[in-house]
Every structure is written in C-alpha cells, then in structure tokens.
Design a protein around this motif. Structure first.
Motif, PDB file in Angstrom:
ATOM      1  N   UNK A 173       0.830  -1.205   0.000  1.00 49.70           N
ATOM      2  CA  UNK A 173       0.000   0.000   0.000  1.00 49.70           C
ATOM      3  C   UNK A 173       0.869   1.261   0.000  1.00 49.70           C
ATOM      4  N   UNK A 174       0.283   2.358  -0.420  1.00 47.07           N
ATOM      5  CA  UNK A 174       1.008   3.629  -0.420  1.00 47.07           C
ATOM      6  C   UNK A 174       1.425   4.043   0.985  1.00 47.07           C
ATOM      7  N   UNK A 175       0.660   3.597   1.994  1.00 42.04           N
ATOM      8  CA  UNK A 175       0.972   4.027   3.359  1.00 42.04           C
ATOM      9  C   UNK A 175       1.923   3.073   4.078  1.00 42.04           C
ATOM     10  N   UNK A 176       2.606   2.206   3.338  1.00 42.82           N
ATOM     11  CA  UNK A 176       3.560   1.284   3.969  1.00 42.82           C
ATOM     12  C   UNK A 176       4.546   2.000   4.897  1.00 42.82           C
ATOM     13  N   UNK A 177       5.090   3.158   4.505  1.00 34.15           N
ATOM     14  CA  UNK A 177       6.081   3.797   5.381  1.00 34.15           C
ATOM     15  C   UNK A 177       5.548   4.188   6.755  1.00 34.15           C
ATOM     16  N   UNK A 178       4.267   4.542   6.839  1.00 34.08           N
ATOM     17  CA  UNK A 178       3.744   5.092   8.093  1.00 34.08           C
ATOM     18  C   UNK A 178       2.781   4.171   8.830  1.00 34.08           C
ATOM     19  N   UNK A 179       2.324   3.112   8.191  1.00 36.09           N
ATOM     20  CA  UNK A 179       1.309   2.238   8.783  1.00 36.09           C
ATOM     21  C   UNK A 179       1.877   0.832   8.949  1.00 36.09           C
ATOM     22  N   UNK A 215      11.661   7.750   7.314  1.00 37.77           N
ATOM     23  CA  UNK A 215      10.881   8.038   8.522  1.00 37.77           C
ATOM     24  C   UNK A 215      11.550   7.449   9.761  1.00 37.77           C
ATOM     25  N   UNK A 216      12.117   6.251   9.623  1.00 36.76           N
ATOM     26  CA  UNK A 216      12.852   5.665  10.750  1.00 36.76           C
ATOM     27  C   UNK A 216      14.030   6.554  11.142  1.00 36.76           C
ATOM     28  N   UNK A 217      14.704   7.066  10.148  1.00 34.46           N
ATOM     29  CA  UNK A 217      15.856   7.929  10.392  1.00 34.46           C
ATOM     30  C   UNK A 217      15.446   9.181  11.173  1.00 34.46           C
ATOM     31  N   UNK A 218      14.219   9.638  10.916  1.00 30.41           N
ATOM     32  CA  UNK A 218      13.708  10.836  11.587  1.00 30.41           C
ATOM     33  C   UNK A 218      13.002  10.511  12.900  1.00 30.41           C
ATOM     34  N   UNK A 219      12.939   9.209  13.253  1.00 33.88           N
ATOM     35  CA  UNK A 219      12.257   8.814  14.478  1.00 33.88           C
ATOM     36  C   UNK A 219      10.751   8.895  14.389  1.00 33.88           C
ATOM     37  N   UNK A 220      10.213   8.777  13.180  1.00 33.05           N
ATOM     38  CA  UNK A 220       8.770   8.938  12.970  1.00 33.05           C
ATOM     39  C   UNK A 220       8.083   7.641  12.558  1.00 33.05           C
ATOM     40  N   UNK A 221       8.767   6.508  12.721  1.00 32.19           N
ATOM     41  CA  UNK A 221       8.176   5.214  12.370  1.00 32.19           C
ATOM     42  C   UNK A 221       8.722   4.151  13.317  1.00 32.19           C
ATOM     43  N   UNK A 222       8.026   3.007  13.343  1.00 33.30           N
ATOM     44  CA  UNK A 222       8.455   1.879  14.172  1.00 33.30           C
ATOM     45  C   UNK A 222       9.217   0.871  13.317  1.00 33.30           C
ATOM     46  N   UNK A 223      10.263   0.282  13.900  1.00 35.16           N
ATOM     47  CA  UNK A 223      11.039  -0.723  13.171  1.00 35.16           C
ATOM     48  C   UNK A 223      10.212  -1.987  12.961  1.00 35.16           C
ATOM     49  N   UNK A 224      10.260  -2.509  11.754  1.00 34.52           N
ATOM     50  CA  UNK A 224       9.527  -3.724  11.392  1.00 34.52           C
ATOM     51  C   UNK A 224      10.398  -4.509  10.418  1.00 34.52           C
ATOM     52  N   UNK A 225      10.982  -5.586  10.892  1.00 34.20           N
ATOM     53  CA  UNK A 225      11.921  -6.354  10.075  1.00 34.20           C
ATOM     54  C   UNK A 225      11.240  -7.001   8.877  1.00 34.20           C
ATOM     55  N   UNK A 226       9.915  -7.117   8.911  1.00 31.01           N
ATOM     56  CA  UNK A 226       9.216  -7.802   7.822  1.00 31.01           C
ATOM     57  C   UNK A 226       9.373  -7.085   6.484  1.00 31.01           C
ATOM     58  N   UNK A 227       9.614  -5.781   6.522  1.00 32.17           N
ATOM     59  CA  UNK A 227       9.758  -5.040   5.263  1.00 32.17           C
ATOM     60  C   UNK A 227      10.956  -5.570   4.474  1.00 32.17           C
TER      61      UNK A 227
END
Length: 327
Positions: A47-53, A230-242
């Motif tokens: 989905x387009x929102x993969x980075x934030x969702x 977003x991870x670099x900016x501290x605005x997302x959660x780490x998810x190894x599945x990506x």
C-alpha cells in the motif's frame, strides 16, 4: 488411543504466517511443486501508506490473496459459529479434519497458549497452524509465530479449547479459520504467466487489477526508502518484515530461475543466476543492517540502508530487463 501427524516441511517462505503455513505443507521437493513455484511469487505490492502504517504489508501479489495456491490446495474458510455447532466442538473438529488429511489454520487468543510471546500477557488473537494430534497425550502438534520465528509446539487440548473460546477483536478475519487439503495434480511451468508477472514487476504495474491504493513491482523500492527515511527521523516503528520480504523475493527469484535453467525450461542468460545470487546476498545484508539497528539505533545505518536499497533496485532492474529482452 488415536494419533495422527501429517507431513510438514521447513517453510521456504515464512515472513508472513499465511505463507509460512502454506509452505509448511508444500516442501518444494517434487518437480511438479517446483514448476508451480516457478510460475508464481514473482510480483510484489504494498500500500502507499507502507512507510507510516505498520499494519500495511509488503508481500507477493497474485490475482487474489490465495490465487497462487489454487493448484496446491482446496482451502475452506469456516466461521467460528459453524465450529461452535460441531459435535464435539473445536477439539473434535480438528481431530476429524486431521483424520481427513486436512491441515487447519486456527484463530486463537495466544495469551492462553503456553510458549507464545503473549502467553499470560495481553490478549492477542492470531492464527496458528495445526498438523497433528495425540489423543492419549491430549495434545495437538502445531506451529505459531514466536518473536518472528515460526515455532514448533505441542498444545494441550484444554489450552487450545480455552484459547479458541477467548478470541476477540472487531476484524472480520478473527472469526474465520481455514482448512487446507492438499491436491496432487501434476503442474507444469507456465512461461506465459512467468513472463507476464516479470514484465509487470519491471514496469511497476498490475495487469490483473489496477488498484490505486497499491504500488507494484520495482516502485515498491520507493516506499521502502521512504519508510527508512521516517525511521531515520524517528517517525516510524522498526519492522523487520519489510526487508525480510524483500530478501525472500530475491531468494525466491534466484531459486526458481536456477531451477528453470537447470531443467532446460528457461535460458535467462549466462551470468543471470550469479547476478541473482548477488541480489539475494545484497538483500540479506540489508536485512542484517536493519536487525543491527534494533540493538543500536544509528542514523548512519539508516542512511546506508537507504543508499543500498536504491542500488539494489537499479541492479535488479538491469537483470530482469536483460531477461525480458531475451524472450
């Protein structure tokens, strides 16, 4: 006393539990299974929102969610209310299913299953895999995801019955379990399907369903890069599945194209398998970098992942464009 254990394999794909379950039944040991695998699991979408969702997923894409498995199983989706009226309840249902050579993907509340990550903690309804039972020991043999690993388990009848009764959640899928019955029809490699998916992947499109909610093929790299930004900016959660899913895709493509070349079913080019092995290795290293960041968050690591992800896209595009030009 009765017992039955159906054959299972170490799953080739295991990033998401639906694939881990299916590939626990399919072990890619036969020529027919390899022909099937070579014809599927080529296209990716997110989905387009993969980075934030973090509920969004990067996954393989086919015509429908289970379309790739149509040649391998009959899959019956069964509502919880139906099993509730089964004579003997969920325990008898699972035993009878196993006696009929059926595997079950069962929705349970894992906080009632000993050995799970959430046992005796927060409620967590999730799917587990049942492939055997021993009535004398009152256990089912199964697998569930624990700390990201698809883990073997022996689950007492009593615990499973409680976990099944305690499922909760508003999502529709919480109420549905699935029964997989293996088919054994001969399958041959479908080159038209293979090249169709590969072309769609390179062109970042879907010929089956033009859904504006999703990104397809090589364009998924843009979303992966955006996610790590977003991870670099501290605005997302780490998810190894990506990155795990990205690596499994490279692993799958290397495996199937090597098989097709050795079987004389495809001429991908003299050095293509070697280049695919390099892509697989590059993706695995990206995954390892992300895992390292779990223990020591470092903006430099994220910057390195972003740069190398872009390089991986360019290298992969070259390999597949070369293959398509040889068709």
């Amino acid at each position: 006393m009765a017992s039955r254990i159906l054959p299972v394999a170490k799953p080739f794909l295991r990033g998401y539990v639906h694939h881990a379950i299916a590939f626990s039944i399919i072990d890619l040991s036969s020529e027919s299974d390899n022909h099937w695998f070579a014809s599927n699991f080529i296209q990716l979408r997110c989905p387009h929102d993969l980075p934030s969702n973090r509920h969004s997923t990067l996954d393989f894409y086919h015509e429908t969610f289970y379309a790739a498995y149509d040649d391998q199983f009959t899959i019956q989706t069964i509502h919880k209310n139906v099993i509730a009226h089964y004579n003997g309840g969920v325990i008898r249902f699972l035993i009878d299913t196993l006696e009929a050579d059926g595997y079950t993907e069962l929705m349970v509340n894992e906080s009632y299953i000993p050995g799970t990550s959430t046992y005796m903690k927060d409620d967590f309804t999730h799917n587990i895999f049942i492939y055997g039972y021993d009535q004398e020991a009152s256990v089912f043999y199964g697998k569930f995801v624990k700390d990201g690993v698809f883990t073997e388990a022996q689950i007492l009848f009593e615990a499973l019955q409680e976990a099944y009764a305690r499922t909760n959640g508003q999502a529709v899928w919480v109420n549905h379990s699935k029964v997989y019955t293996r088919l054994h029809n001969p399958i041959t490699f479908d080159s038209t399907r293979f090249y169709g998916f590969l072309s769609d992947y390179v062109k970042s499109r879907s010929c089956y369903r033009d859904n504006k909610m999703y990104v397809f093929g090589l364009d998924i790299y843009d979303k992966v890069i955006e996610y790590f930004g977003l991870l670099q900016e501290g605005r997302a959660e780490s998810d190894i599945r990506v990155l795990h899913s990205l690596w499994e895709h490279k692993q799958s493509m290397r495996y199937k194209i090597k098989f097709l070349q050795e079987a004389g079913l495809l001429d991908p080019g003299a050095d293509t398998v070697h280049r695919l092995e390099e892509l697989e290795g590059d993706a695995f290293k990206l995954r390892a970098l992300h895992l390292r960041s779990f223990f020591s968050p470092d903006q430099g690591l994220y910057a390195k992942i972003i740069r190398r992800t872009g390089e991986l896209r360019e290298k992969e595009a070259e390999v597949y464009e070369s293959m398509l030009s040889r068709r």
